[in-house]
Design an enzyme around this catalytic site. Structure first.
Site, short mmCIF file in Angstrom:
data_model
loop_
_atom_site.label_atom_id
_atom_site.label_comp_id
_atom_site.label_asym_id
_atom_site.label_seq_id
_atom_site.Cartn_x
_atom_site.Cartn_y
_atom_site.Cartn_z
N GLY A 1 11.22 -11.19 32.48
CA GLY A 1 10.34 -11.29 33.52
C GLY A 1 10.57 -12.52 34.22
N SER B 1 17.37 -11.20 35.18
CA SER B 1 17.86 -9.85 35.08
C SER B 1 18.40 -9.39 33.80
CB SER B 1 19.04 -9.73 36.31
OG SER B 1 19.06 -8.69 36.69
N ASP C 1 22.61 -7.65 40.80
CA ASP C 1 22.44 -8.15 39.51
C ASP C 1 23.43 -7.75 38.71
OD1 ASP C 1 20.18 -9.20 40.33
OD2 ASP C 1 18.73 -7.60 39.21
#
Length: 384
Positions: free
Chosen positions: A120, A124, A170
């Site tokens: 969070g 990633s 990501d």
């Protein structure tokens, strides 16, 4: 990332067997925010935090997976109807299914994995998990899948099994990362280029606001719509070459100022300027000019806060503290509405900045931010 810890847990759960160990990193994005869906550039780098997994073929058609961090064990088959309920296991299942859809032949395996990418915080962790398993299965079963396809397998896992309609950045950073380099990825052509990032005398520090405001998904869609509206107005105003805002200039935007809302104009202004900032930062890095890099980071924060309006009080406060303490560069990292600021800090200012940030932030918001020091590192790889 502690390999011995993963190996001991694997041994415990899978009866003294020894498998192969693979790792993939999380990532930061130095600059280039909300540019991906506008056909622009992003500028990520892999970091020294990520996922480590031990994996061994088990001779069955079942995957037996143990999440060390969650102390949770799941078994699942490799057919579409075998999808596990546990959200963490769906990442592994999704990677298996996406490989199978592409014609890759895989068998059941045992795995235990753990990570040190903070959940969070916008680094990633999910992409690190997907890349670890995509890279590992490709290697173990000699599938011959190229790195780009491995990144796309991770992205498709998010789309098809985890309900997240993410871009490619990501997974791309997690697979392609290189120690001492950031990667400029052209989100339209998927061409990429490495740039040196060796900030001697500086540290790269993330300060996590530990807040996540609920606006994020609806606000994201609204901003995306604004960008598309502005690009269409420019295109229809004698600029047929403008497919995305990435193709537009500020002069072109000014020509249609009366045809779009003030809000759409502001959003487009931020994006057009941000696309240019990425290119400016690349030029600065080739000269070893970290002062310009820092200045561009502050400009991005200002744009995200005042023009794109995706910052929040907590992030603006952390950015102000950075400025006050003489930090070279600071900005909100990621989509906004919470998460981290990324800060480029001179070594001699580091301790005083962290101390001030923790004390001031706690006084104002009642809790301290979290601190993550990151170093730019290698992408997906086999460790043992």
């Amino acid at each position: 990332m502690d390999i011995e810890h993963v190996r001991s847990r694997f041994k415990k759960h899978f009866n003294d067997e020894v498998g192969s160990v693979y790792a993939s990193p999380g990532r930061i994005n130095l600059i280039g925010e909300h540019t991906d869906y506008n056909g622009g550039f992003v500028f990520p780098g892999a970091i020294d935090k990520g996922m480590v997994a031990e994996i061994k073929v088990n001779g069955t058609d079942k995957v037996r997976a143990y999440s060390i961090d969650l102390k949770d064990y799941v078994e699942f088959g490799l057919n579409e109807e075998d999808a596990p309920k546990a959200s963490w296991a769906r990442y592994i299942f999704g990677v298996c299914r996406e490989i199978i859809k592409r014609g890759g032949k895989i068998q059941g395996f045992d795995t235990a994995f753990a990570g040190d990418v903070p959940l969070g915080a916008g680094m990633s962790s999910s992409a690190a998990l997907e890349s670890t398993f995509a890279f590992a299965l490709n290697d173990m079963f000699n599938l011959g899948i190229d790195k780009f396809e491995l990144a796309k397998i991770g992205q498709a896992t998010e789309h098809n099994y985890c309900g997240v309609n993410c871009g490619i950045m990501d997974q791309f950073a997690s697979v392609f990362g290189k120690e001492g380099s950031l990667i400029r990825l052209d989100c339209r052509s998927l061409e990429y280029k490495y740039f040196p990032f060796k900030p001697v005398g500086y540290k790269l520090v993330l300060l996590d606001s530990v807040v996540k405001h609920e606006l994020a998904s609806s606000a994201y869609n609204k901003r995306r719509q604004s960008c598309e509206t502005a690009a269409a107005a420019i295109r229809n105003n004698n600029h047929p070459e403008v497919e995305f805002l990435r193709d537009a200039t500020m002069d072109m935007l000014k020509e249609v100022k009366d045809q779009i809302s003030a809000e759409d104009y502001m959003r487009a202004e931020y994006v057009i300027e941000e696309v240019q900032r990425v290119l400016d930062v690349c030029d600065a890095l080739e000269r070893g000019d970290y002062e310009t890099v820092g200045q561009k980071m502050y400009e991005t924060h200002h744009g995200m806060s005042k023009l794109y309006e995706v910052s929040c009080e907590e992030l603006d406060y952390l950015n102000d503290i950075a400025k006050k303490c003489g930090v070279t560069g600071s900005r909100v990292m990621g989509g906004g509405f919470g998460g981290c600021t990324i800060n480029l800090v001179k070594d001699e200012l580091h301790d005083a900045f962290i101390k001030e940030a923790f004390a001031s932030y706690k006084e104002k918001f009642g809790h301290e931010p979290k601190l993550y020091e990151v170093v730019i590192s290698d992408g997906a790889r086999k460790l043992a």
